[in-house]
Write an enzyme that holds these catalytic residues in place. Structure first.
Site, PDB file in Angstrom:
ATOM      1  CG  HIS A   1      -1.955  -1.084   1.166  1.00  0.00           C
ATOM      2  ND1 HIS A   1      -2.899  -1.230   2.144  1.00  0.00           N
ATOM      3  CD2 HIS A   1      -2.206  -2.061   0.267  1.00  0.00           C
ATOM      4  CE1 HIS A   1      -3.696  -2.246   1.858  1.00  0.00           C
ATOM      5  NE2 HIS A   1      -3.285  -2.773   0.721  1.00  0.00           N
TER       6      HIS A   1
ATOM      7  CB  CYS B   1      -0.911   0.852   6.206  1.00  0.00           C
ATOM      8  SG  CYS B   1      -0.846   0.068   4.589  1.00  0.00           S
TER       9      CYS B   1
ATOM     10  CB  CYS C   1      -5.430  -0.938   6.209  1.00  0.00           C
ATOM     11  SG  CYS C   1      -3.788  -1.493   5.741  1.00  0.00           S
TER      12      CYS C   1
ATOM     13  CD  GLU D   1      -0.778   3.919   4.200  1.00  0.00           C
ATOM     14  OE1 GLU D   1      -1.849   4.307   4.667  1.00  0.00           O
ATOM     15  OE2 GLU D   1      -0.706   3.052   3.294  1.00  0.00           O
TER      16      GLU D   1
END
Length: 152
Positions: A52, A86, A77, A54
């Protein structure tokens, strides 16, 4: 809200747009890492099952991250799906502050990502350019999770 935060959230929004269409059905999230008023790294959501935003941004920096601020267009998340959480990744990184445009209404998150960050002693700000970000990713957020068939 400071123009400093808005400037970097605009930057994160632009970075996040690079995720489309490959990130579908996941949202096009952008993340920029800032130190002393300049961007040191950025990342956006990769195709399903890949990192993702991040994690992509964090993978581009090394050393002491305690002076960094992350600007993220959607709440990190909180759960571990096909990729790690994350929020937990940010919490473990040593970063000092996270600025988030909007909370993720997905019931697996819905504030849980913010809770993880705050429990790790990270300063969290929510709501920077929220309406602007919702214009870009609002369609994703409006679809019930049961219909998204997310592949995190």
């Amino acid at each position: 809200m400071s123009s400093f935060c808005e400037y970097f959230m605009h930057h994160a929004l632009r970075v996040g747009r690079q995720a489309w269409p490959a990130c579908r059905p996941n949202p096009p999230v952008g993340c920029v890492l800032v130190k002393e008023g300049r961007v040191v790294a950025s990342g956006y959501t990769q195709p399903p099952g890949q990192p993702h935003a991040e994690a992509m941004a964090l993978s581009k920096v090394a050393g002491d991250l305690s002076e960094l601020t992350a600007f993220v267009t959607l709440e990190p998340c909180a759960f571990h799906g096909r990729t790690p959480s994350c929020a937990k990744t940010l919490a473990a990184s040593g970063i000092k502050r996270v600025v988030i445009a909007t909370l993720d209404p997905d019931p697996r998150n819905a504030g849980a990502g913010v809770d993880i960050l705050r429990a790790a002693g990270i300063e969290v700000t929510v709501g920077v350019l929220e309406q602007r970000v919702l214009k870009d990713i609002g369609a994703y957020l409006a679809v019930p999770v049961s219909q998204q068939k997310r592949m995190d």
